[in-house]
Design an enzyme around this catalytic site. Structure first.
Site, mmCIF file in Angstrom:
data_model
loop_
_atom_site.group_PDB
_atom_site.id
_atom_site.type_symbol
_atom_site.label_atom_id
_atom_site.label_comp_id
_atom_site.label_asym_id
_atom_site.label_seq_id
_atom_site.Cartn_x
_atom_site.Cartn_y
_atom_site.Cartn_z
ATOM 1 N N ASN A 31 0.881 -1.172 0.000
ATOM 2 C CA ASN A 31 0.000 0.000 0.000
ATOM 3 C C ASN A 31 0.912 1.214 0.000
ATOM 4 O O ASN A 31 1.409 1.633 1.045
ATOM 5 C CB ASN A 31 -0.911 -0.017 1.226
ATOM 6 C CG ASN A 31 -1.843 1.192 1.283
ATOM 7 O OD1 ASN A 31 -1.761 2.090 0.454
ATOM 8 N ND2 ASN A 31 -2.706 1.228 2.272
ATOM 9 N N LYS A 91 3.194 0.803 3.254
ATOM 10 C CA LYS A 91 2.761 -0.204 4.211
ATOM 11 C C LYS A 91 2.833 -1.557 3.507
ATOM 12 O O LYS A 91 2.509 -1.655 2.317
ATOM 13 C CB LYS A 91 1.314 0.055 4.656
ATOM 14 C CG LYS A 91 1.122 1.315 5.470
ATOM 15 C CD LYS A 91 -0.352 1.474 5.843
ATOM 16 C CE LYS A 91 -0.588 2.778 6.590
ATOM 17 N NZ LYS A 91 -2.031 2.981 6.887
ATOM 18 N N ARG A 111 -2.646 -2.205 -3.332
ATOM 19 C CA ARG A 111 -3.828 -1.369 -3.134
ATOM 20 C C ARG A 111 -3.704 -0.176 -4.074
ATOM 21 O O ARG A 111 -2.714 0.552 -4.050
ATOM 22 C CB ARG A 111 -3.923 -0.857 -1.694
ATOM 23 C CG ARG A 111 -5.058 0.133 -1.484
ATOM 24 C CD ARG A 111 -5.051 0.676 -0.060
ATOM 25 N NE ARG A 111 -6.125 1.647 0.129
ATOM 26 C CZ ARG A 111 -5.967 2.964 0.075
ATOM 27 N NH1 ARG A 111 -4.778 3.483 -0.186
ATOM 28 N NH2 ARG A 111 -6.992 3.769 0.268
ATOM 29 N N HIS A 144 -12.813 3.087 0.263
ATOM 30 C CA HIS A 144 -12.814 2.061 1.323
ATOM 31 C C HIS A 144 -13.528 0.788 0.865
ATOM 32 O O HIS A 144 -13.962 -0.013 1.698
ATOM 33 C CB HIS A 144 -13.507 2.574 2.605
ATOM 34 C CG HIS A 144 -12.815 3.706 3.275
ATOM 35 N ND1 HIS A 144 -13.497 4.766 3.860
ATOM 36 C CD2 HIS A 144 -11.499 3.960 3.470
ATOM 37 C CE1 HIS A 144 -12.631 5.615 4.370
ATOM 38 N NE2 HIS A 144 -11.413 5.159 4.146
ATOM 39 N N ILE A 200 -15.152 3.672 10.101
ATOM 40 C CA ILE A 200 -15.001 4.961 10.767
ATOM 41 C C ILE A 200 -13.608 5.083 11.359
ATOM 42 O O ILE A 200 -13.190 4.252 12.171
ATOM 43 C CB ILE A 200 -16.038 5.115 11.903
ATOM 44 C CG1 ILE A 200 -17.441 4.811 11.394
ATOM 45 C CG2 ILE A 200 -16.000 6.521 12.468
ATOM 46 C CD1 ILE A 200 -18.435 4.613 12.509
ATOM 47 N N GLY A 239 -10.405 9.044 8.490
ATOM 48 C CA GLY A 239 -11.279 9.124 7.329
ATOM 49 C C GLY A 239 -12.410 8.140 7.578
ATOM 50 O O GLY A 239 -12.251 7.204 8.352
ATOM 51 N N ARG A 275 -11.496 16.299 7.238
ATOM 52 C CA ARG A 275 -12.363 16.527 6.081
ATOM 53 C C ARG A 275 -13.758 16.928 6.546
ATOM 54 O O ARG A 275 -14.276 16.400 7.526
ATOM 55 C CB ARG A 275 -12.457 15.262 5.222
ATOM 56 C CG ARG A 275 -11.141 14.820 4.612
ATOM 57 C CD ARG A 275 -11.337 13.561 3.795
ATOM 58 N NE ARG A 275 -10.081 13.009 3.308
ATOM 59 C CZ ARG A 275 -9.757 11.729 3.346
ATOM 60 N NH1 ARG A 275 -10.607 10.840 3.857
ATOM 61 N NH2 ARG A 275 -8.599 11.304 2.881
ATOM 62 N N ASP A 294 -7.577 13.737 15.925
ATOM 63 C CA ASP A 294 -7.597 12.387 16.498
ATOM 64 C C ASP A 294 -8.741 12.284 17.503
ATOM 65 O O ASP A 294 -8.803 13.058 18.461
ATOM 66 C CB ASP A 294 -6.261 12.102 17.181
ATOM 67 C CG ASP A 294 -6.084 10.629 17.557
ATOM 68 O OD1 ASP A 294 -6.987 10.074 18.216
ATOM 69 O OD2 ASP A 294 -5.048 10.052 17.202
ATOM 70 N N ARG A 321 -9.269 10.283 19.854
ATOM 71 C CA ARG A 321 -8.851 10.041 21.236
ATOM 72 C C ARG A 321 -8.625 11.363 21.966
ATOM 73 O O ARG A 321 -8.981 11.504 23.141
ATOM 74 C CB ARG A 321 -7.586 9.177 21.260
ATOM 75 C CG ARG A 321 -7.828 7.734 20.801
ATOM 76 C CD ARG A 321 -6.543 6.994 20.547
ATOM 77 N NE ARG A 321 -5.832 7.545 19.391
ATOM 78 C CZ ARG A 321 -4.775 6.983 18.833
ATOM 79 N NH1 ARG A 321 -4.307 5.837 19.308
ATOM 80 N NH2 ARG A 321 -4.173 7.539 17.794
ATOM 81 N N GLY A 335 -10.499 2.325 12.610
ATOM 82 C CA GLY A 335 -9.845 2.648 13.865
ATOM 83 C C GLY A 335 -10.781 3.079 14.968
ATOM 84 O O GLY A 335 -10.657 2.647 16.123
ATOM 85 N N VAL A 336 -11.755 3.943 14.641
ATOM 86 C CA VAL A 336 -12.726 4.404 15.635
ATOM 87 C C VAL A 336 -13.845 3.386 15.798
ATOM 88 O O VAL A 336 -14.254 3.057 16.920
ATOM 89 C CB VAL A 336 -13.295 5.789 15.244
ATOM 90 C CG1 VAL A 336 -14.374 6.223 16.230
ATOM 91 C CG2 VAL A 336 -12.181 6.836 15.204
ATOM 92 N N ASN A 388 -12.681 0.519 17.970
ATOM 93 C CA ASN A 388 -12.072 0.788 19.276
ATOM 94 C C ASN A 388 -12.754 1.843 20.125
ATOM 95 O O ASN A 388 -12.266 2.150 21.214
ATOM 96 C CB ASN A 388 -10.605 1.195 19.065
ATOM 97 C CG ASN A 388 -9.787 0.088 18.435
ATOM 98 O OD1 ASN A 388 -9.615 -0.970 19.013
ATOM 99 N ND2 ASN A 388 -9.307 0.320 17.221
ATOM 100 N N GLU A 444 -7.983 -5.313 5.142
ATOM 101 C CA GLU A 444 -7.891 -5.039 3.713
ATOM 102 C C GLU A 444 -6.739 -5.794 3.068
ATOM 103 O O GLU A 444 -6.834 -6.216 1.911
ATOM 104 C CB GLU A 444 -7.735 -3.530 3.502
ATOM 105 C CG GLU A 444 -8.963 -2.743 3.937
ATOM 106 C CD GLU A 444 -8.712 -1.243 3.996
ATOM 107 O OE1 GLU A 444 -9.005 -0.567 3.009
ATOM 108 O OE2 GLU A 444 -8.234 -0.763 5.039
#
Length: 401
Positions: A7, A14, A93, A182, A211, A214, A243, A285, A287, A333-334, A337, A387
């Site tokens: 990626n 990555k 990707r 996505h 979520i 992005g 965004r 972020d 968090r 990520g969101v 978690n 992914e």
């Protein structure tokens, strides 16, 4: 079959190395190359069952970065394969496939040219993705490569959902339409969520919520993408980290005129200065936003409430479009978690048949699990996305055809 999954970003790579078989897969290593083109670059290599390896040196281009990855993979101490001959294919990707690619495909010169032709509508991602493909040609000549497109899953959208009510000539001339992104993640979690919930993916109504910094939401009808929140670009739809998501275009042109902004400056504002960062003034972020929320910061409270409400709006909209919903999936990520975000989105959806289980949801992070009550008409699940596994699977199947 050992497959390298790449990626490539503008200044990063990555990667994962996965040993694929017909019915199974085994992760051998993963890692990240960062700060490509800067005076000091970084490689972080994480082989399974071995110590992490880090390297810090100038990495002038993607070819150099990929060469360092291949050296790490075959190193006697922290490597995971004996020689590069074991790498039988590389899966990439690729962010944007336009209307050319409804599914993943073997990379040919013609495919490369089509990816290049989409630079104008994907200037941040496609050039880097193509650079990864060209770099592999240099360092692993003759190895088969497969392109897996973020947009492919959404090529099943009906025209009523992908067209904009703009003059039709702009669709014909420039391809102005909703493409969605996505897609690899939405495809994976819809299928995994259906298995978890005991649904037939080909006879189901699923809403997938990817979520993170992005984010996008997709209506998956009978296993196919029916509508999605991101549009011509990833800036549309949800409130995201930086965004803006949905906004009245006239507000944008008004600000641009008043502030005497160039088109590039307007684009930068929408993509990098807006979202929860722009509203809160705290961070992009979630968090950090959650911490400021708990401390009573009024703008952080506003930003998080807007973030969650926009997700809820799309869930309701897509349930209406499909004539109901069987399953709501959270990922990213969101989504994976943040119990707080899932709670904020699901509470108030009782009228749709969602019976949310707060106790199961609380503290759940990154785990495949149903988080709705046993008697809930609409099931709610958390499904960690993968992914890279989708890319490896598509690569394995295409190369073995």
């Amino acid at each position: 079959m050992v497959i390298l999954v790449l990626n490539c970003g503008s200044s990063s790579i990555k990667y994962q190395v996965i040993d694929m078989e017909a019915q199974s897969s085994k992760l051998l290593a993963k890692g990240l190359v960062e700060r490509i083109g800067l005076p000091e670059g970084d490689l972080t290599h994480k082989p399974v069952g071995k110590e992490k390896f880090e390297l810090h040196q100038p990495i002038p281009d993607h070819t150099t970065g990929i060469s360092l990855v291949l050296q790490a993979l075959t190193d006697p101490v922290h490597g995971v394969i004996r020689s590069l001959d074991e790498v039988k294919a590389v899966g990439h990707r690729v962010a944007h496939g336009g209307e050319f690619f409804p599914e993943s495909c073997l990379v040919t010169k013609q495919v490369q040219e089509k990816i290049r032709s989409l630079f104008q509508i994907a200037p941040l991602h496609n050039p880097a993705n193509l650079e990864g493909i060209l770099s592999i040609e240099k360092v692993l000549p003759g190895v088969k490569q497969v392109a897996v497109f973020d947009t492919s899953f959404h090529q099943t959208l009906p025209a009523t959902n992908f067209m904009y009510a703009l003059p039709y000539e702009y669709y014909q001339k420039y391809g102005i339409r909703k493409y969605g992104f996505h897609g690899t993640s939405h495809k994976f979690v819809a299928r995994e969520g259906a298995k978890l919930a005991g649904l037939d993916i080909n006879n189901s109504k699923i809403i997938t919520c990817h979520i993170g910094n992005g984010g996008s939401i997709t209506a998956v009808l009978n296993g196919k993408s029916y509508d999605t929140s991101m549009g011509f670009s990833p800036v549309d739809g949800l409130v995201m980290g930086t965004r803006c998501g949905n906004v009245d275009p006239s507000a944008v042109t008004f600000i641009g005129e008043k502030e005497q902004m160039s088109y590039a400056e307007v684009n930068n504002m929408l993509n990098k200065q807006s979202g929860v960062f722009g509203v809160s003034g705290v961070s992009s972020d979630m968090r950090d936003i959650d911490k400021a929320y708990e401390e009573g910061n009024p703008r952080a409270i506003l930003a998080r409430d807007m973030y969650c409400l926009r997700i809820k709006k799309f869930v309701g909209e897509y349930a209406a479009e499909m004539g109901g919903v069987d399953l709501i999936v959270f990922t990213g990520g969101v989504g994976e978690n943040s119990p707080e975000t899932r709670k904020e989105v699901c509470e108030g959806l009782e009228f749709m048949g969602v019976h949310f289980d707060r106790k199961i949801n609380e503290g759940l992070r990154g785990e495949n699990k149903i988080i709705s009550a046993a008697d809930s008409k609409v099931k709610v699940a958390v499904v960690p996305t993968n992914e890279e596994l989708v890319i490896a699977t598509d690569t394995y199947e295409i190369v073995n055809k």
